[in-house]
Write an enzyme that holds these catalytic residues in place. Structure first.
Site, PDB file in Angstrom:
ATOM      1  N   CYS A 174      10.433  64.753  79.586  1.00  0.00           N
ATOM      2  CA  CYS A 174      11.001  66.107  79.623  1.00  0.00           C
ATOM      3  C   CYS A 174      10.564  66.775  80.915  1.00  0.00           C
ATOM      4  CB  CYS A 174      10.498  66.894  78.414  1.00  0.00           C
ATOM      5  SG  CYS A 174      10.793  68.665  78.517  1.00  0.00           S
TER       6      CYS A 174
ATOM      7  N   CYS B 198      15.035  73.144  82.125  1.00  0.00           N
ATOM      8  CA  CYS B 198      16.352  73.510  81.577  1.00  0.00           C
ATOM      9  C   CYS B 198      16.308  74.748  80.705  1.00  0.00           C
ATOM     10  CB  CYS B 198      16.934  72.379  80.753  1.00  0.00           C
ATOM     11  SG  CYS B 198      16.308  70.787  81.178  1.00  0.00           S
TER      12      CYS B 198
ATOM     13  N   THR C 170       8.053  74.458  75.861  1.00  0.00           N
ATOM     14  CA  THR C 170       8.145  73.355  76.819  1.00  0.00           C
ATOM     15  C   THR C 170       7.859  73.840  78.230  1.00  0.00           C
ATOM     16  OG1 THR C 170       9.756  72.223  75.459  1.00  0.00           O
ATOM     17  CG2 THR C 170       9.788  71.710  77.794  1.00  0.00           C
TER      18      THR C 170
ATOM     19  N   GLU D 126       3.889  70.931  75.842  1.00  0.00           N
ATOM     20  CA  GLU D 126       4.312  72.121  75.122  1.00  0.00           C
ATOM     21  C   GLU D 126       3.081  72.991  74.881  1.00  0.00           C
ATOM     22  OE1 GLU D 126       5.659  69.118  74.167  1.00  0.00           O
ATOM     23  OE2 GLU D 126       7.587  69.654  75.030  1.00  0.00           O
TER      24      GLU D 126
ATOM     25  N   HIS E  31      21.466  74.884  75.318  1.00  0.00           N
ATOM     26  CA  HIS E  31      20.307  73.992  75.296  1.00  0.00           C
ATOM     27  C   HIS E  31      20.639  72.679  74.581  1.00  0.00           C
ATOM     28  CE1 HIS E  31      16.372  73.139  76.529  1.00  0.00           C
ATOM     29  NE2 HIS E  31      15.851  73.053  75.327  1.00  0.00           N
TER      30      HIS E  31
ATOM     31  N   TYR F  48      20.510  68.542  76.237  1.00  0.00           N
ATOM     32  CA  TYR F  48      19.957  67.279  75.754  1.00  0.00           C
ATOM     33  C   TYR F  48      20.684  66.069  76.335  1.00  0.00           C
ATOM     34  CZ  TYR F  48      16.050  69.131  73.300  1.00  0.00           C
ATOM     35  OH  TYR F  48      14.836  69.712  73.051  1.00  0.00           O
TER      36      TYR F  48
ATOM     37  N   CYS G 285      19.379  65.237  78.918  1.00  0.00           N
ATOM     38  CA  CYS G 285      18.122  64.653  79.426  1.00  0.00           C
ATOM     39  C   CYS G 285      17.766  63.376  78.674  1.00  0.00           C
ATOM     40  CB  CYS G 285      16.992  65.669  79.295  1.00  0.00           C
ATOM     41  SG  CYS G 285      16.633  66.154  77.590  1.00  0.00           S
TER      42      CYS G 285
ATOM     43  N   GLU H 101      11.157  65.698  69.998  1.00  0.00           N
ATOM     44  CA  GLU H 101      11.920  66.770  70.622  1.00  0.00           C
ATOM     45  C   GLU H 101      13.425  66.548  70.433  1.00  0.00           C
ATOM     46  OE1 GLU H 101      11.569  67.353  74.868  1.00  0.00           O
ATOM     47  OE2 GLU H 101      11.145  69.446  74.483  1.00  0.00           O
TER      48      GLU H 101
HETATM   49 FE1  SF4 Z   1      13.016  69.023  78.294  1.00  0.00          FE
HETATM   50 FE2  SF4 Z   1      15.411  68.040  77.795  1.00  0.00          FE
HETATM   51 FE3  SF4 Z   1      14.735  70.485  76.879  1.00  0.00          FE
HETATM   52 FE4  SF4 Z   1      15.169  70.002  79.491  1.00  0.00          FE
HETATM   53  S1  SF4 Z   1      16.661  69.891  77.802  1.00  0.00           S
HETATM   54  S2  SF4 Z   1      13.518  71.187  78.628  1.00  0.00           S
HETATM   55  S3  SF4 Z   1      14.305  67.961  79.730  1.00  0.00           S
HETATM   56  S4  SF4 Z   1      13.868  68.515  76.283  1.00  0.00           S
HETATM   57 FE    FE Z   2      13.704  71.301  74.546  1.00  0.00          FE
END
Ligand code: SF4
Ligand code: FE
Length: 483
Positions: free
Chosen positions: A99, A103, A190, A256, A291, A295, A297, A445
């Site tokens: 992570c 974001c 986060t 976190e 958000h 994801y 990510c 997560e």
């Molecule tokens: Fe982390 Fe993914 Fe959330 Fe971005 S979207 S803060 S990389 S978990």
């Molecule tokens: Fe997150």
């Protein structure tokens, strides 16, 4: 000015954060061996923005100034911006294998750009102008913001004002001529201690009795009265062992924290919602949809895990077997299905009254719901391919031992041409992603970040247009409208 990784690190050194870990104050946050890999991950959001090959994805043109800015501070101006945001998430996830934390702030900024505008339309307030001033400050200084939504929530069956302790949801406790005083906490934050700013939003739809809780504001991360308590992760203290490859991901990580606001003063120019309880639900939904799109990510982290599974198969000499090849195909199919979701909700985005582009709510929620499942299956397949040694492997210190190192070398050698160190490294990476520190980011997560699975199911049930589906089915089999 767009910062690079070095400038970002230096900018963090100027902050005076009150951080606790293992019961002690962390005086040098940036250099702490447990926290530093997470700082390095955020630093890559700065570094890649300066690489010509990533410029198109990692940067954007500010709609406020016309200047080139880091995309993490950008307000989406069209569908292409939304699609690039999804691609940026995958790129960064694959680059860091964890992570990268930035974001949440981007999503908070975009959600507030819409909600502040809509509140002004209804109440004649001046939140949007105030927010745009703040956005300009964030863009011009290329800041990382923590988007803070989740309250501790206490007894889930009770509304905020009904809790036995009224601070279990963050609230305003005093109003002053020049601002407000807030108290409460935000959990699971986060990247909190790698952020310059913290942007607070309410966590759920509020009613009139909860108007003290219907507040949104931004503060410097080191404002007086804010305390950070770092959440521990499985295997976190391996980073203190002075060895490298038992850590798994030797470059990056995430973190976190519980963020406590103990009577913190917020000046009016940083307040973006104040008791407009009827807009708290909208802000939550808009932030959550963005958000859930973010994801993307996990697709990038999935890329890393698939690459790791292929590598251990090659090292073990199992990569040519049909079942291993099929498992790799399965992992790719699941991972690319996730990519479809994050691209689709972006491609089907739309313009909101403020001018900001937002994702398709239904598809963003379906995507995140898939994210609560597929990474677990991808992780299961990776563990299958890796074999049990992933969890029975002795430590790097044992490998170095003059007494037993020779036995490890002798009995854990696979293909003659594969150095044992490399086999140990890749096993540790798979362990890291599926059981260790990065499993926080890749698995738990995926389950609970951006809202737990049930939160998406509620949105799916609200957004799926059932009456059209029912009508069409009935029409096709000849059930008349009046039956
Ligand atoms: Fe982390 Fe993914 Fe959330 Fe971005 S979207 S803060 S990389 S978990
Ligand atoms: Fe997150």
């Amino acid at each position: 000015m767009m910062m690079n990784a070095v400038q970002y690190e230096e900018s963090l050194r100027k902050l005076n954060l009150k951080v606790y870990m293992f019961g002690q104050r962390v005086t040098n946050v940036v250099d702490d061996p447990i926290i530093r890999p997470s700082m390095n991950a955020v630093a890559q959001t700065y570094e890649l923005a300066h690489k010509p090959e990533h410029e198109d994805i990692m940067t954007a043109v500010s709609h406020l100034t016309g200047k080139k800015i880091n995309r993490f501070t950008h307000i989406h101006q069209n569908v292409t911006d939304l699609v690039k945001k999804s691609k940026m998430g995958r790129l960064m996830g694959a680059h860091t294998g964890c992570c990268f934390q930035r974001c949440v702030g981007m999503d908070a900024l975009n959600a507030l750009s819409m909600t502040t505008y809509d509140i002004d339309q209804k109440y004649g307030t001046g939140y949007n102008a105030r927010f745009l001033e703040y956005l300009l400050y964030v863009q011009e200084n290329d800041l990382t913001c923590d988007g803070a939504m989740t309250d501790p929530k206490g007894d889930r069956s009770l509304a905020p004002h009904q809790q036995h302790d009224p601070d279990l949801y963050l609230r305003v406790v005093a109003e002053k001529p020049d601002g407000i005083v807030v108290r409460g906490a935000k959990a699971h934050q986060t990247g909190a201690v790698n952020s310059h700013e913290i942007i607070v939003m309410p966590t759920l739809t509020m009613r009139p009795a909860d108007s003290d809780y219907a507040i949104s504001f931004a503060l410097p991360a080191d404002a007086d009265g804010i305390t950070y308590i770092i959440g521990r992760q499985s295997c976190d203290t391996r980073k203190l062992e002075g060895k490298t490859f038992d850590i798994g991901n030797v470059l990056y990580g995430g973190h976190e924290a519980l963020v406590v606001f103990d009577d913190v003063f917020v000046p009016w120019d940083r307040v973006f919602m104040y008791r407009e309880y009827d807009f708290s639900g909208q802000l939550v939904e808009q932030f959550a949809s963005y958000h859930r799109q973010s994801y993307a990510c996990k697709v990038g982290v999935g890329d890393v895990l698939i690459g790791a599974a292929q590598t251990i198969a090659e090292f073990n000499g199992t990569d040519k077997t049909s079942h291993v090849r099929d498992k790799i195909i399965e992992m790719n199919q699941l991972n690319e299905t996730l990519f479809c979701g994050t691209i689709a909700c972006a491609s089907e985005g739309h313009r909101e009254p403020s001018g900001t582009y937002s994702v398709n709510t239904l598809l963003a929620n379906v995507h995140k719901q898939n994210v609560t499942r597929f990474p677990y299956e991808i992780a299961r397949l990776a563990q299958d391919i890796a074999g049990g040694l992933m969890v029975t492997l002795p430590s790097e210190k044992d490998l170095d031992s003059p007494e037993v190192g020779q036995w490890i070398r002798k009995y854990f050698q696979t293909r003659e041409d594969v150095p044992l160190e490399n086999r140990m490294r890749i096993l540790r990476l798979i362990e890291n992603l599926t059981l260790g520190t990065a499993a926080v980011g890749y698995l738990t997560e995926s389950m609970h970040g951006a809202g737990s699975p049930q939160a998406q199911r509620i949105m799916i049930s609200r957004q799926a247009n059932m009456s059209i589906k029912v009508k069409q089915a009935r029409k096709l089999c000849g059930i008349s409208e009046n039956d």
